[in-house]
Scaffold this active site. Sequence first.
Site, PDB file in Angstrom:
ATOM      1  N   PHE A 129      -0.625  -2.553   8.819  1.00 37.09           N
ATOM      2  CA  PHE A 129      -0.822  -1.275   7.966  1.00 37.09           C
ATOM      3  C   PHE A 129      -1.920  -1.791   7.299  1.00 37.09           C
ATOM      4  N   THR A 171      -8.079  10.879  13.203  1.00 36.22           N
ATOM      5  CA  THR A 171      -9.221  10.374  12.661  1.00 36.22           C
ATOM      6  C   THR A 171     -10.147  10.281  14.346  1.00 36.22           C
ATOM      7  N   ASN A 193      -3.117  -8.594  -0.015  1.00 36.53           N
ATOM      8  CA  ASN A 193      -4.073  -9.035  -0.942  1.00 36.53           C
ATOM      9  C   ASN A 193      -4.136  -8.366  -2.176  1.00 36.53           C
ATOM     10  N   LYS A 248     -10.638   2.612  14.370  1.00 40.99           N
ATOM     11  CA  LYS A 248      -9.351   2.891  14.556  1.00 40.99           C
ATOM     12  C   LYS A 248      -9.146   2.661  16.418  1.00 40.99           C
ATOM     13  N   SER A 264      -4.607   6.381  13.589  1.00 41.70           N
ATOM     14  CA  SER A 264      -4.971   7.894  12.886  1.00 41.70           C
ATOM     15  C   SER A 264      -5.239   8.754  13.757  1.00 41.70           C
ATOM     16  N   PHE A 287      -1.556  12.053  11.036  1.00 37.61           N
ATOM     17  CA  PHE A 287      -1.780  12.758  10.373  1.00 37.61           C
ATOM     18  C   PHE A 287      -2.746  12.763   9.119  1.00 37.61           C
ATOM     19  N   GLY A 337       0.766  -1.097   0.155  1.00 38.61           N
ATOM     20  CA  GLY A 337       0.099   0.282  -0.089  1.00 38.61           C
ATOM     21  C   GLY A 337       0.620   1.159   0.256  1.00 38.61           C
ATOM     22  N   TYR A 393     -15.760   3.408   9.594  1.00 38.62           N
ATOM     23  CA  TYR A 393     -13.744   3.609   9.708  1.00 38.62           C
ATOM     24  C   TYR A 393     -12.497   3.981  10.567  1.00 38.62           C
ATOM     25  N   ARG A 403     -18.678  19.036   2.444  1.00 39.47           N
ATOM     26  CA  ARG A 403     -18.052  17.582   2.787  1.00 39.47           C
ATOM     27  C   ARG A 403     -19.105  17.878   4.460  1.00 39.47           C
ATOM     28  N   ILE A 437     -12.987  22.822  -4.108  1.00 41.73           N
ATOM     29  CA  ILE A 437     -13.008  23.037  -2.311  1.00 41.73           C
ATOM     30  C   ILE A 437     -14.220  22.887  -1.563  1.00 41.73           C
ATOM     31  N   PHE A 438     -14.189  21.732  -0.841  1.00 44.13           N
ATOM     32  CA  PHE A 438     -15.030  21.737  -0.154  1.00 44.13           C
ATOM     33  C   PHE A 438     -15.947  23.064   1.127  1.00 44.13           C
TER      34      PHE A 438
HETATM   35  P1  NAD Z   1      -4.148   1.154   1.435  1.00 42.09           P
HETATM   36  O1  NAD Z   1      -4.716   1.278   1.058  1.00 42.09           O
HETATM   37  O2  NAD Z   1      -2.728   2.018  -0.074  1.00 42.09           O
HETATM   38  O3  NAD Z   1      -2.478   0.294   2.014  1.00 42.09           O
HETATM   39  C1  NAD Z   1      -3.446  -0.335   2.605  1.00 42.09           C
HETATM   40  C2  NAD Z   1      -2.848  -2.303   1.924  1.00 42.09           C
HETATM   41  O4  NAD Z   1      -3.371  -2.988   2.712  1.00 42.09           O
HETATM   42  C3  NAD Z   1      -3.364  -2.364   0.078  1.00 42.09           C
HETATM   43  O5  NAD Z   1      -2.053  -2.261  -0.132  1.00 42.09           O
HETATM   44  C4  NAD Z   1      -4.030  -3.385   0.899  1.00 42.09           C
HETATM   45  O6  NAD Z   1      -3.760  -3.718  -0.523  1.00 42.09           O
HETATM   46  C5  NAD Z   1      -4.015  -4.171   2.043  1.00 42.09           C
HETATM   47  N1  NAD Z   1      -4.303  -4.825   2.363  1.00 42.09           N
HETATM   48  C6  NAD Z   1      -6.603  -4.564   2.766  1.00 42.09           C
HETATM   49  N2  NAD Z   1      -6.859  -5.350   3.841  1.00 42.09           N
HETATM   50  C7  NAD Z   1      -6.439  -6.292   3.757  1.00 42.09           C
HETATM   51  C8  NAD Z   1      -6.175  -7.660   4.180  1.00 42.09           C
HETATM   52  N3  NAD Z   1      -7.426  -8.033   4.271  1.00 42.09           N
HETATM   53  N4  NAD Z   1      -5.081  -8.251   3.874  1.00 42.09           N
HETATM   54  C9  NAD Z   1      -3.700  -7.859   3.308  1.00 42.09           C
HETATM   55  N5  NAD Z   1      -3.522  -6.956   2.323  1.00 42.09           N
HETATM   56  C10 NAD Z   1      -5.176  -6.023   2.746  1.00 42.09           C
HETATM   57  O7  NAD Z   1      -3.425   2.587   2.323  1.00 42.09           O
HETATM   58  P2  NAD Z   1      -2.003   3.096   3.135  1.00 42.09           P
HETATM   59  O8  NAD Z   1      -2.633   5.207   3.162  1.00 42.09           O
HETATM   60  O9  NAD Z   1      -1.185   2.709   2.825  1.00 42.09           O
HETATM   61  O10 NAD Z   1      -2.756   2.919   4.913  1.00 42.09           O
HETATM   62  C11 NAD Z   1      -2.246   2.215   5.768  1.00 42.09           C
HETATM   63  C12 NAD Z   1      -2.517   2.262   6.647  1.00 42.09           C
HETATM   64  O11 NAD Z   1      -2.455   4.124   7.755  1.00 42.09           O
HETATM   65  C13 NAD Z   1      -4.025   1.784   7.194  1.00 42.09           C
HETATM   66  O12 NAD Z   1      -4.355   1.214   8.431  1.00 42.09           O
HETATM   67  C14 NAD Z   1      -5.213   3.330   6.717  1.00 42.09           C
HETATM   68  O13 NAD Z   1      -6.210   3.341   7.606  1.00 42.09           O
HETATM   69  C15 NAD Z   1      -4.293   4.349   8.387  1.00 42.09           C
HETATM   70  N6  NAD Z   1      -3.766   5.293   8.007  1.00 42.09           N
HETATM   71  C16 NAD Z   1      -3.970   6.109   6.757  1.00 42.09           C
HETATM   72  C17 NAD Z   1      -4.201   7.347   6.299  1.00 42.09           C
HETATM   73  C18 NAD Z   1      -4.416   7.765   4.960  1.00 42.09           C
HETATM   74  O14 NAD Z   1      -4.347   8.826   4.783  1.00 42.09           O
HETATM   75  N7  NAD Z   1      -3.274   7.547   3.877  1.00 42.09           N
HETATM   76  C19 NAD Z   1      -3.887   8.431   7.230  1.00 42.09           C
HETATM   77  C20 NAD Z   1      -4.388   7.708   8.896  1.00 42.09           C
HETATM   78  C21 NAD Z   1      -3.736   6.477   8.849  1.00 42.09           C
HETATM   79  C1  WQD Z   2      -8.583  17.030   3.004  1.00 42.61           C
HETATM   80  C2  WQD Z   2      -8.634  18.127   2.658  1.00 42.61           C
HETATM   81  C3  WQD Z   2     -10.982  18.311   2.747  1.00 42.61           C
HETATM   82  C4  WQD Z   2     -10.736  16.591  -2.003  1.00 42.61           C
HETATM   83  C5  WQD Z   2      -9.066  11.366   5.911  1.00 42.61           C
HETATM   84  C6  WQD Z   2      -9.654  10.874   6.702  1.00 42.61           C
HETATM   85  C7  WQD Z   2      -8.721  10.673   7.533  1.00 42.61           C
HETATM   86  C8  WQD Z   2      -7.297  10.646   7.753  1.00 42.61           C
HETATM   87  C9  WQD Z   2      -6.939  11.384   6.942  1.00 42.61           C
HETATM   88  C10 WQD Z   2      -7.181   7.968   7.616  1.00 42.61           C
HETATM   89  C11 WQD Z   2     -10.233  18.670   3.883  1.00 42.61           C
HETATM   90  C12 WQD Z   2     -10.238  18.918   1.797  1.00 42.61           C
HETATM   91  C13 WQD Z   2     -10.597  17.107  -0.434  1.00 42.61           C
HETATM   92  C14 WQD Z   2     -11.485  17.739  -2.367  1.00 42.61           C
HETATM   93  C15 WQD Z   2     -11.533  19.542  -0.742  1.00 42.61           C
HETATM   94  N1  WQD Z   2      -7.731   9.008   7.223  1.00 42.61           N
HETATM   95  N2  WQD Z   2     -10.916  18.771   0.012  1.00 42.61           N
HETATM   96  N3  WQD Z   2     -11.950  18.442  -1.897  1.00 42.61           N
HETATM   97  O1  WQD Z   2     -10.830  14.407   5.084  1.00 42.61           O
HETATM   98  O2  WQD Z   2      -8.716  15.227   6.357  1.00 42.61           O
HETATM   99  O3  WQD Z   2      -9.048  12.772   6.312  1.00 42.61           O
HETATM  100  O4  WQD Z   2      -7.923  11.189   5.628  1.00 42.61           O
HETATM  101  O5  WQD Z   2      -7.239   7.330   8.629  1.00 42.61           O
HETATM  102  O6  WQD Z   2      -9.359   9.927   8.635  1.00 42.61           O
HETATM  103  O7  WQD Z   2     -10.700  11.299   7.110  1.00 42.61           O
HETATM  104  O8  WQD Z   2      -8.267  14.366   3.754  1.00 42.61           O
HETATM  105  O9  WQD Z   2      -7.630  14.194   2.249  1.00 42.61           O
HETATM  106  O10 WQD Z   2      -9.966  14.283   1.998  1.00 42.61           O
HETATM  107  O11 WQD Z   2      -9.085  16.109   2.891  1.00 42.61           O
HETATM  108  O12 WQD Z   2     -11.404  20.081  -0.753  1.00 42.61           O
HETATM  109  O13 WQD Z   2     -11.285  17.203  -3.657  1.00 42.61           O
HETATM  110  O14 WQD Z   2      -8.781  18.437   1.483  1.00 42.61           O
HETATM  111  O15 WQD Z   2     -12.855  19.116   2.887  1.00 42.61           O
HETATM  112  O16 WQD Z   2     -10.933  19.470   4.374  1.00 42.61           O
HETATM  113  P1  WQD Z   2      -9.558  13.868   5.978  1.00 42.61           P
HETATM  114  P2  WQD Z   2      -8.667  14.748   2.912  1.00 42.61           P
END
Ligand code: NAD
Ligand code: WQD
Length: 340
Positions: A84, A130, A35, A157, A128, A182, A13, A153, A298, A221-222
Amino acid sequence: MDRAKILVTGGAGYIGSHAVVELYEAGFQPVLVDNFANSQERALDGVERILGVKVPFHRIDCNDVEAMRAVFAEEGSLRGVIHFAAYKAVGESMQKPLEYYQNNVGSLLTLLQVMREFGVEALVFSSSCTVYGIPDALPVTEQTPTKKANSPYGATKQMCEDILRDVVGLGSDFRTILLRYFNPIGAHESALIGELPLGVPQNLVPFVTQTAAGIREQLTIFGDTYDTPDGTNIRDYVHVVDLAKAHVVAVQRLLDKIGDKVETFNVGTGRGNSVLEVVQAFERATGQKLNYKIGPARAGDVPAIYADVTKSVETLGFKTSTSLEESLASSWKWQLALKK
Ligand code: NAD
Ligand code: WQD
């Protein structure tokens, strides 16, 4: 070199692939499980091109207990795990709550069961920001109370964090670090790995780069009437490589058995930027003019959140070294590389 083996679930990922690179470069041997639910083989190719070596990879579902046992048995001597693997789309989780609880909570339970069976006692967990919901005061510290999650979601977490605290409470030698990310953005400087959103991106930065690349017509922009200086939402955008490096430090800390058996850290920059600031920084960093409009807010968006990173800096020695412009420039470089 005798490399300590670290299992990386979700290693194909976005964040996982960058962490795999940093782990290997720091002297660990990452072993990947994925997967491809939300990723592609391309990420593995990119990792292997950056590192110049093959990385062990198992295409399995982390919920499949037999398959997980087989990986632990085959690999032998795993020293720790970074988990992850999860589904991460907030909006989708409202439509598919069962899938989200099953995959995110279920995979952690399966993993913990197998770790216990094989005596693996170190886990870094992807949490997260979140979990903070709409905070009462900014910036948020690790002590800021969590709020009831406003999506399945977010609830997964919080549940996973609670499960891990309970497991540590049993008093075994199990240790865990919960990293509360973040908003990760950007890509590896090689532009060989980066974020691969499937379909229309829900996150801001991939939408920005796809708009600049002409794949999307216009960014919306939301909302611009929030109680923030320019009326748009404020977030803490952390470069994915900085974030990846935090995992290396966390793993080492667990293996060294330093600190409490469960620790929580914010991983951000400590800087809050508005959506408009992101757009302007993108234009400055890339020379691209972005077509955007202001649209309605949004549902469910947090008006403003950014991290207090004092604890991560002082305890983990974590420091972000990338500016918003540099992060956005790396996202743009990756977007251009995707076309090739
Ligand atoms: P991503 O979707 O790119 O990566 C997650 C990976 O896990 C993917 O490759 C997916 O195929 C794999 N996966 C999901 N379910 C699976 C399963 N049951 N078995 C095997 N593989 C599986 O997401 P990411 O952005 O790299 O996020 C990684 C982690 O960080 C996640 O737990 C996500 O919730 C957390 N997180 C992400 C963000 C973000 O904004 N990207 C922010 C905070 C937390
Ligand atoms: C960022 C800002 C939108 C798209 C999400 C999850 C959070 C964490 C991180 C996993 C916001 C604005 C977005 C667009 C816009 N993930 N926006 N136009 O919502 O902060 O967080 O990802 O844990 O849990 O909620 O991230 O990238 O969606 O948005 O104006 O087309 O951009 O309103 O203010 P967000 P985001």
